[in-house]
Design an enzyme around this catalytic site. Structure first.
Site, mmCIF file in Angstrom:
data_model
loop_
_atom_site.group_PDB
_atom_site.id
_atom_site.type_symbol
_atom_site.label_atom_id
_atom_site.label_comp_id
_atom_site.label_asym_id
_atom_site.label_seq_id
_atom_site.Cartn_x
_atom_site.Cartn_y
_atom_site.Cartn_z
ATOM 1 N N CYS A 139 -22.714 14.083 -31.993
ATOM 2 C CA CYS A 139 -22.097 14.158 -33.052
ATOM 3 C C CYS A 139 -20.889 13.865 -33.635
ATOM 4 O O CYS A 139 -20.495 13.389 -34.245
ATOM 5 C CB CYS A 139 -22.107 15.793 -33.180
ATOM 6 S SG CYS A 139 -21.177 16.424 -31.750
ATOM 7 N N HIS A 280 -18.280 21.114 -31.539
ATOM 8 C CA HIS A 280 -19.062 19.927 -32.247
ATOM 9 C C HIS A 280 -18.603 19.072 -33.324
ATOM 10 O O HIS A 280 -17.277 19.849 -34.158
ATOM 11 C CB HIS A 280 -20.223 21.209 -33.153
ATOM 12 C CG HIS A 280 -21.420 20.303 -33.679
ATOM 13 N ND1 HIS A 280 -21.928 19.349 -33.384
ATOM 14 C CD2 HIS A 280 -21.769 20.346 -34.915
ATOM 15 C CE1 HIS A 280 -22.847 18.850 -34.110
ATOM 16 N NE2 HIS A 280 -22.033 19.214 -35.739
#
Length: 334
Positions: A139, A280
């Site tokens: 990510c 994230h």
């Protein structure tokens, strides 16, 4: 006695019917997402996870229907994966390197009143299509590449898809190949692109959802960086100024909740979100306001266009740095 037998018979029929319906839905789900398992035991295990998530989604959406939640949830390609396994696979943000070479951003002076009420860099042509990172904690690379693509677009007027795989393979060449999908720092990725003299195009170095040897080729490189700027930690006003005046911004958020895994639409507000648990990396591409549920940021995820609002999320804005949206934000200087 006969009435009792009839009641029991009806209950058994109802249970069997529910089981048949569950099996039918499970088969449809597997077909939709091309799911295949090694044996019946594994199939059954994943079905139970799917049914558990389905039940939780139904309960949550009932709250939404009653006006007690600001977003909806739905089944998606990740609904058969245990939540903790999902988090370890798909959350790859590491921010221990973030403040090492910090340079606070210098933005055009804007008051809260002079900020545009909404902005969306997708409509301006500065955001590439949503991708799917697969079973790889990459990510951070998608977030950084998205921010670089946005700045290159602002400088040249051209949106050029750049190579996420280049970052996955090359940011840390001393790391073993099997560990290259286990996460990295967005700031370290920016440092790599600056020191490397650019990053290859996606066409020349396509994404494969796994780590590999570094295959960077200078002849395919674009987007030289002069450096990067960081947003003051937790400063949402500065983040909004940056979005309005600079473009898409790389950020890290707390996405460690099942509600995030199954987000479908609306303004995401999760009371359990923590501003300093950043798991994230995503890309902020704009912000706006919902007449019912309030202000939001538009974030681009890397979990495919089946997740969320075609790959995007509206995340609550001006709610005390919700999910850490402004805790580790940065953008490149081209």
């Amino acid at each position: 006695m006969k009435k009792c037998v009839i009641v029991i018979t009806c209950l058994l029929i109802a249970l069997n019917t529910a089981s048949v319906i569950d099996m039918h839905n499970w088969s449809a789900y597997k077909s939709k997402y091309s799911k295949n398992y090694q044996n019946q035991d594994e199939d059954r295990m994943h079905m139970e996870i799917y049914l558990k998530h389905k039940q939780e989604i139904v309960k949550h959406n009932q709250l939404y229907d009653k006006g007690l939640a600001s977003y909806t949830m739905s089944l998606n390609a990740y609904s058969d994966i245990p939540h903790m396994e999902f988090v370890s696979l798909m959350n790859g943000a590491r921010h221990e390197h973030f403040r090492k070479n910090e340079s606070h951003c210098e933005l055009v002076e804007m008051t809260e009143e002079s900020l545009p009420k909404s902005i969306d860099w997708r409509s301006k042509g500065g955001v590439s299509k949503v991708e799917e990172q697969g079973r790889c904690g990459s990510c951070w690379a998608f977030s950084v590449i998205g921010a670089i693509e946005g700045q290159y677009f602002r400088k040249t007027g051209h949106l050029v898809p750049l190579s996420v795989q280049n970052l996955v393979d090359c940011v840390d060449t001393e790391q073993s190949i099997k560990n290259k999908c286990r996460g990295q720092s967005t700031a370290r990725a920016m440092d790599y692109v600056k020191e490397n003299g650019g990053v290859d195009t996606e066409k020349s170095y396509p994404y494969k959802a796994s780590g590999g040897l570094c295959k960077y080729k200078p002849k395919n490189s674009v987007a030289e960086l002069r450096g990067y700027k960081t947003i003051s930690e937790g400063d949402e006003m500065q983040l909004q100024k940056a979005i309005a005046t600079v473009g898409p911004i790389s950020v890290c958020v707390d996405s460690s909740h099942e509600s995030f895994q199954h987000y479908h639409g609306g303004v995401y507000y999760e009371p359990k979100c923590r501003p300093h648990y950043l798991s994230h990396a995503v890309l902020v591409v704009g912000y706006g306001n919902d007449s019912k549920h309030g202000a939001f940021y538009i974030i681009k995820n890397s979990w495919g266009d089946d997740w969320g609002e075609k790959g995007y999320m509206k995340l609550a804005r001006n709610r005390k740095n919700h999910c850490g949206i402004a805790s580790a934000a940065l953008y490149p200087i081209i």
